[in-house]
Design an enzyme around this catalytic site. Structure first.
Site, PDB file in Angstrom:
ATOM      1  CG  HIS A 181      -3.133 -16.772  24.232  1.00 21.72           C
ATOM      2  ND1 HIS A 181      -2.594 -17.981  24.596  1.00 21.72           N
ATOM      3  CD2 HIS A 181      -4.069 -17.037  23.276  1.00 21.72           C
ATOM      4  CE1 HIS A 181      -3.161 -18.940  23.882  1.00 21.72           C
ATOM      5  NE2 HIS A 181      -4.066 -18.398  23.082  1.00 21.72           N
ATOM      6  CE  LYS A 196      -2.775 -17.233  16.338  1.00 25.12           C
ATOM      7  NZ  LYS A 196      -4.074 -17.658  16.873  1.00 25.12           N
ATOM      8  CG  ASP A 252       1.704 -13.016  22.337  1.00 22.77           C
ATOM      9  OD1 ASP A 252       1.755 -13.231  21.106  1.00 22.77           O
ATOM     10  OD2 ASP A 252       0.856 -13.539  23.080  1.00 22.77           O
ATOM     11  CD  GLN A 261      -4.578 -12.890  17.328  1.00 22.07           C
ATOM     12  OE1 GLN A 261      -5.144 -12.446  16.335  1.00 22.07           O
ATOM     13  NE2 GLN A 261      -4.606 -14.179  17.644  1.00 22.07           N
ATOM     14  CB  CYS A 311      -6.358 -19.074  25.271  1.00 24.44           C
ATOM     15  SG  CYS A 311      -6.623 -20.709  24.582  1.00 24.44           S
TER      16      CYS A 311
END
Length: 409
Positions: free
Chosen positions: A126, A229, A203, A206, A367
């Site tokens: 991202h 999220k 990261d 998700q 993104c």
């Protein structure tokens, strides 16, 4: 005992927005990778905070401040347990994944990244895990290196391992791709970097709503994710960091709660995690995140993940049967994301037609423009799943795609 089947209809009743209509049709929400919907218990927690205990946290001697502080720090303990961090002090509240990554880049990064050093990311990042490192490398005269991927959207781990060396200052790689659904082998990514003495940031934006995350087992040095999220409020996130790193890192911002004492000559910084939580925090967001974690724990993330995997397999099978449709992202290990392109139809047009059918998907580059360039496409249409989705909603998506072809034929 035989495990109880996943009751998706009962889950759906917990989410008030799922009962509304769009364009005169029942809402089919397939955009959870952008933001998840919120259960009533989270909405109620926000209302209860503002209507019952609204006050600033820490240092207040009155009852409301004490109660707000208890709720705020109680949520920190829930986050710590949810990801199996060693202690509450390793949980830093941020505005989201983006701020967590920027915090590490501007704090630890300024200590480790020097002229001639290297930062490793991947081709599926991202923009939030690209731009902060670009800025840092440009400022420091360092090099940004990118791990390539294959046509299925999987990291080429041999090439990653070959990149690691004495010049490597830091590795920052996504746990699960927002555009492909690929689940990266995070434990192997960390272990290979640690063999060279290199810290790793994952990261987890998700991954956190779809996979059980144990930062102790992963052994990552940092893990960043966003509350919205994870069925919680927007504007709140978490940066997990090992104490050994957080202790040596300088503050990211100055003011408010990150100080112990201030004179014009010197400031003494607060203990962890408050050293990184300047100013009045998003208290209601933290309380709401705590409620979201309670909700997910009540459902059981492993049960929910198994149900989502069934949905993903069903959706993959149904979409692959459509002529003129190509899935982008076919990794062996993936979750919740169905990105696709249709022959001769721009993704924005796909999204527009589907919206007239009450179906919400995401269209664009998500993104991840470098990733789109890797696949030589401008954009994709992305349907992203959560445990409140159903096979009938996937059927509605398939019908909507056929309708799209009819419109543009």
């Amino acid at each position: 005992m035989t495990p109880q089947p996943f009751d998706v209809e009962a889950v759906r009743r917990d989410f008030p927005i799922l009962s509304r209509e769009v364009a005169g049709k029942p809402l089919v929400y397939l955009d959870s990778a952008a933001t998840s919907q919120k259960p009533q218990v989270v909405i109620d927690a926000l209302a209860a905070y503002y209507s019952g205990i609204n006050a600033n946290v820490h240092r207040g001697v009155h009852t409301l401040s004490q109660e707000a502080t208890e709720a705020y720090e109680g949520a920190r303990a829930k986050v710590r347990a949810f990801i199996n961090a060693a202690e509450d002090a390793e949980i830093v509240f941020t505005r989201g994944t983006t701020e967590g990554i920027n915090l590490v880049a501007h704090s630890l990064g300024t200590q480790r990244v020097v002229e001639g050093s290297e930062v490793i990311i991947s081709n599926m990042e991202h923009h939030s895990n690209v731009v902060p490192w670009q800025i840092l490398c440009e400022e420091r005269g360092a090099r940004l290196r990118v791990v390539p991927i294959n046509d299925d959207g999987e990291l080429l781990m041999d090439e990653y391992e070959a990149m690691l060396g004495p010049k490597t200052a830091l590795v920052s790689i996504v746990h699960m791709s927002n555009a492909l659904g690929t689940i990266n082998s995070a434990k192997d990514i960390v272990a290979l970097a640690h063999a060279h003495g290199v810290p790793v940031l994952l990261d987890g934006a998700q991954a956190i709503p779809h996979l059980p995350v144990d930062v102790g087992e992963l052994d990552c040095d940092f893990y960043a994710f966003s509350g919205h999220k994870l069925f919680g409020p927007t504007g709140i996130g978490v940066l997990y960091g090992k104490r050994e790193w957080l202790e040596q890192m300088p503050p990211y911002q100055g003011g408010g709660d990150m100080i112990k004492s201030v004179t014009f000559e010197r400031t003494i910084y607060n203990d962890l995690p408050y050293k990184f939580e300047a100013g009045t925090p998003h208290i209601a967001g933290v309380v709401g995140l705590g409620a979201a974690i309670d909700y997910v724990n009540g459902i059981g993330l492993e049960r929910a993940a198994a149900y989502e995997h069934e949905l993903l397999e069903y959706g993959t099978e149904q979409l692959q049967a459509i002529g003129g449709l190509r899935l982008i992202g076919t990794a062996r290990h993936k979750a919740s994301v169905l990105s696709f392109v249709l022959d001769g139809i721009h993704p924005h047009d796909i999204g527009t037609i589907l919206d007239t059918q009450g179906i919400a998907i995401r269209t664009g580059h998500h993104c991840t423009q470098p990733l789109m360039q890797r696949f030589q496409i401008p954009a994709t249409a992305r349907a992203s799943l959560a445990f409140y989705n159903t096979k009938s909603e996937i059927d509605a998506l398939v019908e909507g795609i056929h309708k799209t072809f009819e419109v543009f034929s």
